[in-house]
Scaffold this motif. Sequence first.
Motif, PDB file in Angstrom:
ATOM      1  N   SER A 167      38.192  45.492  41.001  1.00 59.34           N
ATOM      2  CA  SER A 167      37.672  44.148  40.779  1.00 59.34           C
ATOM      3  C   SER A 167      37.595  43.858  39.276  1.00 59.34           C
ATOM      4  O   SER A 167      37.979  42.779  38.829  1.00 59.34           O
ATOM      5  CB  SER A 167      36.321  44.049  41.498  1.00 59.34           C
ATOM      6  OG  SER A 167      35.422  43.323  40.756  1.00 59.34           O
ATOM      7  N   ARG A 168      37.169  44.816  38.470  1.00 60.73           N
ATOM      8  CA  ARG A 168      37.094  44.610  37.019  1.00 60.73           C
ATOM      9  C   ARG A 168      38.471  44.342  36.424  1.00 60.73           C
ATOM     10  O   ARG A 168      38.617  43.529  35.519  1.00 60.73           O
ATOM     11  CB  ARG A 168      36.439  45.842  36.367  1.00 60.73           C
ATOM     12  CG  ARG A 168      36.309  45.751  34.876  1.00 60.73           C
ATOM     13  CD  ARG A 168      35.186  46.615  34.314  1.00 60.73           C
ATOM     14  NE  ARG A 168      35.134  47.970  34.817  1.00 60.73           N
ATOM     15  CZ  ARG A 168      35.931  48.957  34.405  1.00 60.73           C
ATOM     16  NH1 ARG A 168      36.855  48.723  33.499  1.00 60.73           N
ATOM     17  NH2 ARG A 168      35.805  50.178  34.907  1.00 60.73           N
ATOM     18  N   ASP A 170      40.795  42.971  37.992  1.00 61.17           N
ATOM     19  CA  ASP A 170      41.310  41.771  38.657  1.00 61.17           C
ATOM     20  C   ASP A 170      42.544  42.066  39.507  1.00 61.17           C
ATOM     21  O   ASP A 170      43.504  41.294  39.521  1.00 61.17           O
ATOM     22  CB  ASP A 170      41.647  40.725  37.577  1.00 61.17           C
ATOM     23  CG  ASP A 170      41.301  39.333  38.068  1.00 61.17           C
ATOM     24  OD1 ASP A 170      40.584  39.241  39.076  1.00 61.17           O
ATOM     25  OD2 ASP A 170      41.797  38.364  37.459  1.00 61.17           O
ATOM     26  N   ILE A 171      42.507  43.197  40.182  1.00 61.46           N
ATOM     27  CA  ILE A 171      43.618  43.587  41.059  1.00 61.46           C
ATOM     28  C   ILE A 171      43.172  43.370  42.508  1.00 61.46           C
ATOM     29  O   ILE A 171      42.184  43.963  42.939  1.00 61.46           O
ATOM     30  CB  ILE A 171      44.015  45.057  40.819  1.00 61.46           C
ATOM     31  CG1 ILE A 171      44.502  45.226  39.379  1.00 61.46           C
ATOM     32  CG2 ILE A 171      45.067  45.516  41.825  1.00 61.46           C
ATOM     33  CD1 ILE A 171      44.639  46.655  38.945  1.00 61.46           C
ATOM     34  N   PRO A 172      43.859  42.510  43.250  1.00 63.35           N
ATOM     35  CA  PRO A 172      43.425  42.236  44.615  1.00 63.35           C
ATOM     36  C   PRO A 172      43.652  43.420  45.559  1.00 63.35           C
ATOM     37  O   PRO A 172      44.647  44.140  45.425  1.00 63.35           O
ATOM     38  CB  PRO A 172      44.283  41.038  45.032  1.00 63.35           C
ATOM     39  CG  PRO A 172      45.402  40.975  44.068  1.00 63.35           C
ATOM     40  CD  PRO A 172      45.031  41.737  42.840  1.00 63.35           C
TER      41      PRO A 172
END
Length: 175
Positions: A167-168, A170-172
């Motif tokens: 999440s940090r 920004d990877i789904p």
Amino acid sequence: MFRQIRLTDADITELKVDAIVNAANSSLLGGGGVDGAIHRAAGSRLLEACRSIGGCPVGEARSTPGFDLPARWVIHTVGPVWQGGRDGEAGQLASCYRQSLRMAADMQVNSIAFPAISCGAYGYPLARAAEIAVSEVAGFDDSAHPREVWFCCFGRGALSTYREILSRLDIPVSG
Ligand code: AR6
């Protein structure tokens, strides 16, 4: 290209993926932890196959069939022993992920599962290792394979560490 990243809290030997990665030692002759579990589940033919390879340096990878495992292949890689972080461990760990992914791509593997290489007996701090794992997988884009990469955590704590790092960065994560 679109690569699906998935997270699971599971015993890697039970996953129905094309390839699982083993956190081996440089002898490739088995040991404890995930290595021991994989050898037990794959049966004695795995040890024979590993013996014929004759070892693997730190940061490299070698493949064998999965034998009695649900996974068709095992990619054995040798992580670094954590020495405090000033001995090239990060580069060696990144190399484990890159070489395993390269091998999987060359073998046209669609789905692969990684354990947290070096994070057990070899003492690599999980959060630092997971950041390397996630970055290498997200940055590996020169091939159509593998399409699906599982991070196989072993316990809720590891799962939440991976979730937080993904999440940090920004990877789904696919559901
Ligand atoms: N499924 C998924 N993950 C697992 C499993 C499992 N069945 N069992 C353990 N883990 P380790 P290393 C996790 O010690 O640090 C061996 O003896 C575990 O919680 O297996 O790379 C080899 O032969 C941890 O997060 O590997 C080498 O000598 C992660 O897998 C040495 O240990 C890695 O822990 C390699 O040490």
